[in-house]
Design a protein around this motif. Structure first.
Motif, mmCIF file in Angstrom:
data_model
loop_
_atom_site.group_PDB
_atom_site.id
_atom_site.type_symbol
_atom_site.label_atom_id
_atom_site.label_comp_id
_atom_site.label_asym_id
_atom_site.label_seq_id
_atom_site.Cartn_x
_atom_site.Cartn_y
_atom_site.Cartn_z
ATOM 1 N N CYS A 1 0.836 -1.420 -0.163
ATOM 2 C CA CYS A 1 -0.130 0.113 -0.202
ATOM 3 C C CYS A 1 0.934 1.207 -0.061
ATOM 4 O O CYS A 1 1.921 1.317 0.674
ATOM 5 C CB CYS A 1 -0.958 0.042 1.356
ATOM 6 N N VAL A 2 0.573 2.157 -0.834
ATOM 7 C CA VAL A 2 1.146 3.574 -1.044
ATOM 8 C C VAL A 2 0.469 4.528 -0.385
ATOM 9 O O VAL A 2 0.506 5.844 -0.355
ATOM 10 C CB VAL A 2 1.430 3.888 -2.408
ATOM 11 N N TYR A 3 -0.689 4.309 0.159
ATOM 12 C CA TYR A 3 -1.634 5.393 0.999
ATOM 13 C C TYR A 3 -2.191 6.358 0.050
ATOM 14 O O TYR A 3 -1.936 7.619 0.341
ATOM 15 C CB TYR A 3 -1.118 5.935 2.188
ATOM 16 N N CYS A 4 -2.342 5.958 -1.391
ATOM 17 C CA CYS A 4 -2.914 6.965 -2.412
ATOM 18 C C CYS A 4 -4.355 7.536 -2.153
ATOM 19 O O CYS A 4 -4.801 8.446 -2.679
ATOM 20 C CB CYS A 4 -2.702 6.371 -3.581
ATOM 21 N N ASN A 5 -4.837 7.036 -1.184
ATOM 22 C CA ASN A 5 -6.402 7.464 -0.794
ATOM 23 C C ASN A 5 -7.357 6.827 -2.097
ATOM 24 O O ASN A 5 -8.706 7.325 -1.894
ATOM 25 C CB ASN A 5 -6.297 8.882 -0.461
ATOM 26 N N ILE A 6 -6.899 6.326 -3.140
ATOM 27 C CA ILE A 6 -7.866 5.951 -4.083
ATOM 28 C C ILE A 6 -8.927 5.087 -3.654
ATOM 29 O O ILE A 6 -10.437 5.347 -4.016
ATOM 30 C CB ILE A 6 -7.350 5.119 -5.313
ATOM 31 N N CYS A 7 -8.938 4.048 -2.895
ATOM 32 C CA CYS A 7 -9.810 2.988 -2.711
ATOM 33 C C CYS A 7 -10.819 3.826 -1.735
ATOM 34 O O CYS A 7 -12.131 3.713 -1.843
ATOM 35 C CB CYS A 7 -9.209 1.956 -1.721
ATOM 36 N N ALA A 8 -10.363 4.669 -0.653
ATOM 37 C CA ALA A 8 -11.275 5.401 0.227
ATOM 38 C C ALA A 8 -12.119 6.312 -0.516
ATOM 39 O O ALA A 8 -13.252 6.554 -0.327
ATOM 40 C CB ALA A 8 -10.608 6.168 1.294
ATOM 41 N N CYS B 1 -7.563 -0.286 -6.846
ATOM 42 C CA CYS B 1 -6.295 -0.172 -6.065
ATOM 43 C C CYS B 1 -5.079 -0.375 -6.956
ATOM 44 O O CYS B 1 -4.927 -1.423 -7.833
ATOM 45 C CB CYS B 1 -6.311 -1.170 -4.842
ATOM 46 N N PRO B 2 -4.732 0.526 -7.228
ATOM 47 C CA PRO B 2 -3.185 0.640 -8.273
ATOM 48 C C PRO B 2 -2.208 -0.276 -7.715
ATOM 49 O O PRO B 2 -1.414 -0.736 -8.445
ATOM 50 C CB PRO B 2 -2.798 2.098 -8.489
ATOM 51 N N LYS B 3 -1.984 -0.676 -6.457
ATOM 52 C CA LYS B 3 -0.985 -1.520 -6.003
ATOM 53 C C LYS B 3 -1.052 -2.924 -5.486
ATOM 54 O O LYS B 3 -0.686 -3.919 -5.164
ATOM 55 C CB LYS B 3 -0.081 -0.938 -4.770
ATOM 56 N N LYS B 4 -2.637 -3.467 -5.958
ATOM 57 C CA LYS B 4 -3.106 -4.735 -5.657
ATOM 58 C C LYS B 4 -2.754 -4.855 -4.126
ATOM 59 O O LYS B 4 -2.586 -5.974 -3.669
ATOM 60 C CB LYS B 4 -2.313 -6.032 -6.424
ATOM 61 N N SER B 5 -3.017 -4.040 -3.247
ATOM 62 C CA SER B 5 -2.908 -4.591 -1.913
ATOM 63 C C SER B 5 -3.973 -4.645 -1.183
ATOM 64 O O SER B 5 -4.244 -5.014 -0.086
ATOM 65 C CB SER B 5 -2.174 -3.312 -1.103
ATOM 66 N N LEU B 6 -5.189 -4.714 -1.932
ATOM 67 C CA LEU B 6 -6.683 -5.346 -1.558
ATOM 68 C C LEU B 6 -6.920 -6.325 -2.141
ATOM 69 O O LEU B 6 -6.578 -6.742 -3.405
ATOM 70 C CB LEU B 6 -7.584 -4.226 -1.612
ATOM 71 N N GLU B 7 -7.568 -7.298 -1.472
ATOM 72 C CA GLU B 7 -7.821 -8.552 -1.942
ATOM 73 C C GLU B 7 -9.405 -9.074 -1.284
ATOM 74 O O GLU B 7 -9.626 -8.947 -0.007
ATOM 75 C CB GLU B 7 -6.920 -9.623 -1.507
HETATM 76 S S1 SF4 Z 1 -5.924 2.101 -3.112
HETATM 77 FE FE1 SF4 Z 1 -4.444 0.460 -2.531
HETATM 78 S S2 SF4 Z 1 -2.649 1.654 -2.434
HETATM 79 FE FE2 SF4 Z 1 -4.067 3.189 -2.709
HETATM 80 S S3 SF4 Z 1 -4.577 3.597 -0.289
HETATM 81 FE FE3 SF4 Z 1 -6.092 2.210 -1.058
HETATM 82 S S4 SF4 Z 1 -5.186 0.219 -0.624
HETATM 83 FE FE4 SF4 Z 1 -3.510 1.477 -0.497
#
Ligand code: SF4
Ligand code: SF4
Lengths: 358, 144, 109
Positions: C45-52, C86-92
């Motif tokens: 995760c890069v904490y980009c906030n896109i998911c939120a 999520c751009p970094k595939k850190s969610l599943e």
């Molecule tokens: S979109 Fe993915 S990379 Fe960005 S904050 Fe959410 S979990 Fe992290």
């Protein structure tokens, strides 16, 4: 003869949803039925002002817990019409398949509820046993049991691969056999017929004038089915509306029973013809324009009126759900029936009160 | 709206037009209202042989009155009561009038004026996430 | 009109194994495509906030400065939109449904 007013609902054993009727009865005969709904108005139409149009697919899907997929599909179709999006053919076929699966599970749910309503518990359980098999197919292909979440603007989210199609087709054979077993009971059993035949008769003219839709309209002899308009894959898969002429509760039950088999056939045809290719296109920009889109839900025709003014929130999002259109007919057939038949008549319109009030 | 036909009408001709539709054998598909800044727009949709036709009517935004078509189409009572309860449009001549008790809403007439609508849409993007973004500051104890 | 239409069905099922499972003792098998529970992997995760930002219910909360990611499980409708964006595939999205959430607290990661 003195008159009595009997309150029916909002909590009633045969109806899991809140509708209230004040039944004016004379002896055992209903003279008048006064409805009051509005216990679960959720204001989903107002939500269009705070949710953007892409997210709103999720809201549209949640209008109803049973015909959820077709709500999402209709919403997407409406936006696609406004924005002139060409949806890939494979996505259209997948939507058709999921739509018909949801029709099968909705009709089975209704058949079960009706068996339960007339006290035929074992038939109720068998209907829901078969429904569980359908739900398993749905969950395996979309990820959810009732909220599919697989439709999006511009296409669908998931694909069904060739191997899964094979297993689904095999499962469908089993389901069809089961359907034959249970519909035989619904259509022929003496006790079922005693509860349904000649109850709540609605003539063809009345059904049309009162604006009925779906199985209610078709059971009275009007051959109208929105799938004939050829949305999604229905332009390649012709649908012949299933009609009955009696217009009573039994006819409505029979129409739904036959539609189960029709839906199974549609799924088979769709899988036979499904083209390869993309399952979604990218949609950018905001919608401007207006449209009225109609599709066929398990309960009947649903109407979406969308008006967009170029911002990402819709100006107006309006849904006319099938039960809303069928309520006047229900109120029309109640007077004159026996008090004991009221639950049956209310059930045969397949009421979905939450989606009526949105 | 390409394939559907919309006919613009005025309040005076509404009842005649609707009566004509009824005589031609149309089914009333739906009635819907839209709140625009300076008017309320009503759409009546009719179906004949699966073809949709619409009548469109614009009403002033305040003191809105509408003649009821429920004497022509019985099923219009539900739509008209709904339009009254949500849009604050007075409907004259309803055959069954719920007097504003058709829907039980927390805010009376949620679509009653554009003010309500503008206030909430001005705070977008997505009020839900907007309030969450400030949540950790408001609730520092939970952030370990 | 038929008599004893149900008896054939009843007889058949009296002689077959029940289609139900003894649930709490025999857990439900997760289906392959099921949307069960959202799982977060901290490493990518890069904490980009896109998911939120994209989450339709506002269940997620990302704080870039503190490198915190949080979810309110009771709000999450497991739609999977965040997984998609999520751009970094850190969610599943896992197929098992996990244990039910009972409080409105956010889970912080
Ligand atoms: S979109 Fe993915 S990379 Fe960005 S904050 Fe959410 S979990 Fe992290
Ligand atoms: S699954 Fe859907 S509701 Fe849940 S956190 Fe992700 S985007 Fe939000």
């Amino acid at each position: 003869m003195p008159r009595t007013v009997i309150p029916f609902g909002p909590q009633h054993p045969v109806l899991p949803e809140p509708i209230h009727l004040d039944l004016v009865v004379e002896d055992e005969k209903v003279i008048e039925a006064r409805p009051s709904i509005g216990f679960i108005h959720r204001g989903l139409e107002k939500l269009a002002e705070t949710k953007d149009y892409v997210e709103f697919v999720y809201v549209a899907e949640r209008i109803c817990g049973i015909c959820s997929f077709i709500h999402g599909q209709t919403y997407c179709q409406a936006i696609e019409t406004i924005m002139n999006v060409q949806v890939p053919p494979r996505a259209l076929y997948l939507r058709t398949v999921w739509g018909e699966l949801s029709r099968i599970h909705s009709h089975l749910l209704w058949l079960g509820l009706m068996a339960d309503g007339m006290g035929f518990e074992s038939l109720f359980m068998h209907s829901w046993r078969v429904r569980e098999k359908v739900l398993n197919i749905i969950e395996a292909t979309t990820g959810g049991r009732v909220i599919f979440g697989s439709c999006k603007i511009g296409g669908v989210r998931r694909d069904i691969n060739a191997e899964t199609i094979k297993t689904i087709l095999k499962d469908l054979d089993g389901i069809e056999q089961d359907l034959r077993d249970i519909t035989r009971v619904f259509l022929n059993d003496r006790s079922v017929k005693a509860r349904l035949c000649g109850i709540g008769v609605l003539s063809k003219q009345e059904a049309w004038d009162l604006g009925c839709v779906g199985p209610m309209l078709r059971a009275s002899g009007v051959a109208q089915d929105m799938r004939q308009q050829g949305y999604a894959a229905f332009k390649d898969i012709p649908v012949e509306p299933i009609t009955r002429t009696e217009g009573d509760s039994y006819a409505r039950c029979a129409v739904r029973c036959e539609e189960l088999f029709q839906s199974v056939q549609i799924i088979r045809q769709a899988f036979a013809k499904i083209p390869d290719g993309e399952i979604a296109v990218k949609v950018t920009g905001n919608p401007t324009g207006e449209t009225i889109t109609r599709t066929e839900q398990p309960r009947g025709e649903v109407v979406y009126h969308l008006k967009a003014n170029g911002t990402k929130n819709l100006q107006r999002f309006r849904v006319r759900t099938p039960t809303f259109a069928n309520l006047p007919a229900m109120l029309k057939v109640l007077p004159g029936c026996d008090l004991a038949d009221v639950p049956m008549i209310v059930l045969t319109i397949d009421p979905c009160i939450s989606c009526t009030e949105r | 709206m390409s394939q559907e036909q919309i006919e613009l009408i005025t309040v005076d001709t509404l009842l005649d037009k609707v009566r004509a539709k009824r005589e031609q054998g149309h089914r009333l598909v739906q009635m819907s209202a839209t709140r625009l800044p300076d008017q309320v727009e009503l759409t009546y949709s009719f179906d004949l042989n699966s073809r949709l036709t619409n009548l469109r009517l614009s009403l002033p935004a305040v003191e809105t009155r509408l003649p009821s078509i429920s004497s022509i189409y019985d099923c219009a009572i539900l739509y008209e009561n709904e339009i009254h309860d949500l849009f604050n449009v007075k409907v004259d001549g309803l055959t069954v009038d719920f007097h504003g008790n058709f829907y039980k809403t927390a805010i009376k007439f949620p679509f009653g004026s554009t003010k309500v609508a503008c206030a909430s849409s001005a705070t977008t993007p997505v009020s839900g996430t907007a309030s969450c973004a400030t949540a950790p500051a408001a609730n520092p104890g939970a952030t370990k | 009109m038929g008599y004893f239409e149900m008896s054939k069905l009843a007889l058949k099922w009296a002689l077959t194994k029940p289609p139900t499972t003894r649930y709490p003792f025999e857990p439900r098998k997760a289906l392959a495509g099921s949307r069960g529970q959202l799982v977060f992997t901290k490493d990518n995760c890069v904490y980009c906030n896109i998911c939120a930002k994209k989450c339709p219910t506002g269940a997620l909360l990302v704080n870039r400065a503190q490198k915190k990611w949080a979810i309110d499980r009771l709000r999450c409708i497991t739609c999977g939109y965040c997984v998609e964006v999520c751009p970094k595939k850190s969610l599943e999205m896992t197929t098992s449904h996990g244990s039910p959430a009972v409080t409105r607290d956010r889970e912080f990661h």
